[in-house]
Design a protein around this motif. Structure first.
Motif, PDB file in Angstrom:
ATOM      1  N   GLN A  58       0.827  -1.206   0.000  1.00 10.77           N
ATOM      2  CA  GLN A  58       0.000   0.000   0.000  1.00 10.77           C
ATOM      3  C   GLN A  58       0.860   1.255   0.000  1.00 10.77           C
ATOM      4  OE1 GLN A  58      -3.153   0.455  -0.627  1.00 10.77           O
ATOM      5  NE2 GLN A  58      -2.744   2.668  -0.476  1.00 10.77           N
ATOM      6  N   LEU A  59       1.994   1.220   0.688  1.00 15.32           N
ATOM      7  CA  LEU A  59       2.870   2.395   0.728  1.00 15.32           C
ATOM      8  C   LEU A  59       3.490   2.671  -0.641  1.00 15.32           C
ATOM      9  CD1 LEU A  59       4.500   1.943   4.233  1.00 15.32           C
ATOM     10  CD2 LEU A  59       2.979   3.790   3.518  1.00 15.32           C
ATOM     11  N   PHE A  60       3.815   1.629  -1.394  1.00 12.71           N
ATOM     12  CA  PHE A  60       4.309   1.854  -2.750  1.00 12.71           C
ATOM     13  C   PHE A  60       3.202   2.415  -3.650  1.00 12.71           C
ATOM     14  CE2 PHE A  60       8.057  -0.762  -1.763  1.00 12.71           C
ATOM     15  CZ  PHE A  60       9.035  -0.066  -2.448  1.00 12.71           C
ATOM     16  N   VAL A  61       1.989   1.926  -3.472  1.00 13.59           N
ATOM     17  CA  VAL A  61       0.857   2.486  -4.222  1.00 13.59           C
ATOM     18  C   VAL A  61       0.700   3.961  -3.874  1.00 13.59           C
ATOM     19  CG1 VAL A  61      -1.646   2.436  -4.538  1.00 13.59           C
ATOM     20  CG2 VAL A  61      -0.350   0.293  -4.454  1.00 13.59           C
ATOM     21  N   GLN A  62       0.839   4.286  -2.589  1.00 10.93           N
ATOM     22  CA  GLN A  62       0.735   5.687  -2.159  1.00 10.93           C
ATOM     23  C   GLN A  62       1.839   6.534  -2.800  1.00 10.93           C
ATOM     24  OE1 GLN A  62       0.592   6.254   2.119  1.00 10.93           O
ATOM     25  NE2 GLN A  62       1.189   8.414   1.944  1.00 10.93           N
ATOM     26  N   GLU A 111       6.201  -2.100 -10.930  1.00  5.02           N
ATOM     27  CA  GLU A 111       5.045  -2.981 -10.725  1.00  5.02           C
ATOM     28  C   GLU A 111       4.353  -2.709  -9.389  1.00  5.02           C
ATOM     29  OE1 GLU A 111       6.124  -7.200  -9.355  1.00  5.02           O
ATOM     30  OE2 GLU A 111       7.955  -6.521 -10.370  1.00  5.02           O
ATOM     31  N   LEU A 112       5.100  -2.067  -8.459  1.00  3.75           N
ATOM     32  CA  LEU A 112       4.549  -1.767  -7.143  1.00  3.75           C
ATOM     33  C   LEU A 112       3.889  -0.395  -7.071  1.00  3.75           C
ATOM     34  CD1 LEU A 112       7.501  -3.122  -4.982  1.00  3.75           C
ATOM     35  CD2 LEU A 112       5.348  -4.285  -5.504  1.00  3.75           C
ATOM     36  N   PHE A 113       4.503   0.614  -7.712  1.00  2.82           N
ATOM     37  CA  PHE A 113       3.929   1.963  -7.627  1.00  2.82           C
ATOM     38  C   PHE A 113       3.160   2.364  -8.884  1.00  2.82           C
ATOM     39  CE2 PHE A 113       8.209   2.949  -9.315  1.00  2.82           C
ATOM     40  CZ  PHE A 113       7.915   3.832 -10.351  1.00  2.82           C
ATOM     41  N   GLY A 114       3.222   1.533  -9.920  1.00  2.00           N
ATOM     42  CA  GLY A 114       2.549   1.863 -11.179  1.00  2.00           C
ATOM     43  C   GLY A 114       1.046   1.978 -11.038  1.00  2.00           C
ATOM     44  N   GLU A 115       0.453   1.150 -10.178  1.00  2.17           N
ATOM     45  CA  GLU A 115      -1.006   1.193  -9.983  1.00  2.17           C
ATOM     46  C   GLU A 115      -1.443   2.569  -9.486  1.00  2.17           C
ATOM     47  OE1 GLU A 115      -4.384  -0.646  -6.945  1.00  2.17           O
ATOM     48  OE2 GLU A 115      -2.459  -1.694  -7.201  1.00  2.17           O
ATOM     49  N   GLY A 116      -0.754   3.077  -8.468  1.00  2.00           N
ATOM     50  CA  GLY A 116      -1.101   4.387  -7.936  1.00  2.00           C
ATOM     51  C   GLY A 116      -0.880   5.494  -8.941  1.00  2.00           C
ATOM     52  N   LEU A 117       0.187   5.378  -9.718  1.00  2.00           N
ATOM     53  CA  LEU A 117       0.487   6.373 -10.748  1.00  2.00           C
ATOM     54  C   LEU A 117      -0.613   6.391 -11.807  1.00  2.00           C
ATOM     55  CD1 LEU A 117       2.649   8.411 -11.754  1.00  2.00           C
ATOM     56  CD2 LEU A 117       3.718   6.514 -12.973  1.00  2.00           C
ATOM     57  N   HIS A 118      -1.016   5.211 -12.269  1.00  2.00           N
ATOM     58  CA  HIS A 118      -2.101   5.122 -13.255  1.00  2.00           C
ATOM     59  C   HIS A 118      -3.399   5.712 -12.697  1.00  2.00           C
ATOM     60  CE1 HIS A 118      -0.501   2.945 -16.725  1.00  2.00           C
ATOM     61  NE2 HIS A 118       0.218   2.209 -15.894  1.00  2.00           N
ATOM     62  N   ASN A 119      -3.656   5.448 -11.428  1.00  2.00           N
ATOM     63  CA  ASN A 119      -4.891   5.959 -10.817  1.00  2.00           C
ATOM     64  C   ASN A 119      -4.999   7.478 -10.944  1.00  2.00           C
ATOM     65  OD1 ASN A 119      -5.642   3.397 -10.043  1.00  2.00           O
ATOM     66  ND2 ASN A 119      -4.922   3.611  -7.927  1.00  2.00           N
ATOM     67  N   GLN A 120      -3.901   8.152 -10.777  1.00  5.99           N
ATOM     68  CA  GLN A 120      -3.911   9.613 -10.790  1.00  5.99           C
ATOM     69  C   GLN A 120      -3.801  10.200 -12.199  1.00  5.99           C
ATOM     70  OE1 GLN A 120      -4.522  11.604  -8.232  1.00  5.99           O
ATOM     71  NE2 GLN A 120      -4.806   9.792  -6.934  1.00  5.99           N
ATOM     72  N   LEU A 121      -3.305   9.436 -13.142  1.00  4.76           N
ATOM     73  CA  LEU A 121      -3.043   9.994 -14.476  1.00  4.76           C
ATOM     74  C   LEU A 121      -3.956   9.440 -15.568  1.00  4.76           C
ATOM     75  CD1 LEU A 121       0.883  10.087 -14.534  1.00  4.76           C
ATOM     76  CD2 LEU A 121      -0.705  11.951 -14.069  1.00  4.76           C
ATOM     77  N   GLN A 122      -4.868   8.534 -15.215  1.00  6.95           N
ATOM     78  CA  GLN A 122      -5.663   7.884 -16.264  1.00  6.95           C
ATOM     79  C   GLN A 122      -6.518   8.887 -17.038  1.00  6.95           C
ATOM     80  OE1 GLN A 122      -8.190   4.943 -14.516  1.00  6.95           O
ATOM     81  NE2 GLN A 122      -8.906   6.271 -12.862  1.00  6.95           N
ATOM     82  N   GLN A 123      -7.000   9.933 -16.390  1.00  5.72           N
ATOM     83  CA  GLN A 123      -7.848  10.895 -17.098  1.00  5.72           C
ATOM     84  C   GLN A 123      -7.046  11.766 -18.073  1.00  5.72           C
ATOM     85  OE1 GLN A 123     -10.203  13.142 -14.325  1.00  5.72           O
ATOM     86  NE2 GLN A 123     -11.605  11.442 -13.929  1.00  5.72           N
ATOM     87  N   SER A 124      -5.738  11.842 -17.889  1.00  3.51           N
ATOM     88  CA  SER A 124      -4.913  12.645 -18.802  1.00  3.51           C
ATOM     89  C   SER A 124      -4.689  11.940 -20.130  1.00  3.51           C
ATOM     90  CB  SER A 124      -3.553  12.941 -18.159  1.00  3.51           C
ATOM     91  OG  SER A 124      -2.766  11.762 -18.094  1.00  3.51           O
ATOM     92  N   GLY A 125      -4.912  10.628 -20.152  1.00  2.00           N
ATOM     93  CA  GLY A 125      -4.724   9.862 -21.379  1.00  2.00           C
ATOM     94  C   GLY A 125      -3.274   9.575 -21.712  1.00  2.00           C
ATOM     95  N   VAL A 126      -2.349   9.931 -20.821  1.00  2.00           N
ATOM     96  CA  VAL A 126      -0.934   9.726 -21.093  1.00  2.00           C
ATOM     97  C   VAL A 126      -0.587   8.238 -21.008  1.00  2.00           C
ATOM     98  CG1 VAL A 126      -0.142   9.997 -18.693  1.00  2.00           C
ATOM     99  CG2 VAL A 126       1.384  10.601 -20.579  1.00  2.00           C
TER     100      VAL A 126
END
Length: 316
Positions: free
Chosen positions: A243-247, A279-294
């Protein structure tokens, strides 16, 4: 136009990693690692850089002799050619002029105010290299920029934000293969490390230090561990570590989002040691950037792309 021959040096505070790039291709069997001697005198550091370049020259000569069996030992294959030498160097550094302004960082202190290009060129002009080649060209640049420049070769038509995550955060804004350092769409010089985030700088948050602080602030169980051990725990299904890596990824996404929007980047490339934990922090990164379409991608071999970026400094 691709330059025929480039000696590429990635200069760090502990080691210098180097290779030969020939016609835009990294010669993998020439990749070598040397001590940087970053705490030594100006003379020792410059002499070490010279020695590394001359060692690359010997490697290249050996490769050519082995590939052409009829070649005699006296055959000079570089005669009347120019040789390009590109170096990534830690900052603060005036990359255009070749002057180091590193101070109070426990490395390269003796080079403060020194024109490294002039000093190194003087040494090389007194060496065997000057007797072999027609001309010696030396360029310097930031390693984060050169990672981005090299990696952008994979996506020549894209607008890219490239970052490296390690001891700090490096960055490069690339528009169809060209580094962008000025204008309203990018921060000053294209640097993210000094941008403010939650009362401190991005360098403090999105780096080895940042991950360790994140873990230390939540549980003494993780005290004394480094990022490698923490990532092993997370991969081993430690729920809190995961969870901390996701954060960490979410925080990184929040920080990057306005820069991606402003630059209209369609691709985010990530390199550096911490990219190995994507693979550990990518989920959190995608969560915040998915609306940008990047499109987001972590590249395994940042050093390879950095060497390619070094060679591209000399493209015409």
């Amino acid at each position: 136009m691709t330059t025929n021959l480039v000696f590429a040096l990635d200069v760090g505070g502990t080691f210098v990693k180097a290779s030969i790039v020939e016609r835009g291709v990294v010669l993998n069997n020439t990749i070598s690692q040397y001590h940087a001697f970053a705490k030594e005198s100006e003379s020792v550091i410059i002499c070490q850089l010279e020695a590394i370049i001359l060692d690359l020259l010997e490697q290249y000569q050996r490769l050519k002799r082995n590939s052409i069996t009829a070649m005699s030992d006296e055959f000079i294959f570089l005669k009347d050619e120019s040789i390009c030498i590109g170096l990534t160097f830690p900052g603060p550094f005036d990359y255009e002029s070749g002057i180091s302004w590193i101070r109070n960082l426990d490395k390269f202190e003796s080079l403060y105010g020194v024109n490294v290009r002039e000093k190194l060129l003087q040494r090389l002009q007194e060496s065997v290299l000057s007797k072999i080649v027609k001309d010696i060209k030396i360029q310097f640049q930031n390693d984060g920029r050169l990672f981005g420049l090299g990696a952008s070769k994979l996506f020549p038509e894209d607008r890219i934000l490239a970052i490296t995550l390690g001891t700090g955060i490096g960055s490069a804004f690339i528009d169809r293969g060209t580094i962008v350092t000025k204008g309203a769409t990018v921060p000053l010089e294209g640097y993210l490390y000094n941008q403010s985030y939650r009362g401190t700088t991005a360098d403090e948050c999105f780096s080895r230090r940042g991950i360790l602080k994140l873990f230390d602030a939540t549980d003494s169980l993780y005290s004394g561990m480094d990022v490698k051990e923490l990532s092993q725990l997370a991969k081993g299904e430690d729920p809190k570590a995961k969870q901390l890596f996701v954060q960490f990824g979410e925080e990184l996404g929040v920080f990057l989002r306005p820069f991606i929007t402003s630059f209209e980047a369609n691709r985010l490339l990530i390199g550096g040691q911490i990219a190995k934990s994507f693979e550990l922090f990518g989920e959190g990164l995608h969560n915040q950037l998915q609306q940008s379409g990047v499109l987001i991608e972590a590249l395994d071999d940042a050093l390879h792309h950095t060497f390619i970026g070094v060679s591209r400094l000399f493209e015409s």
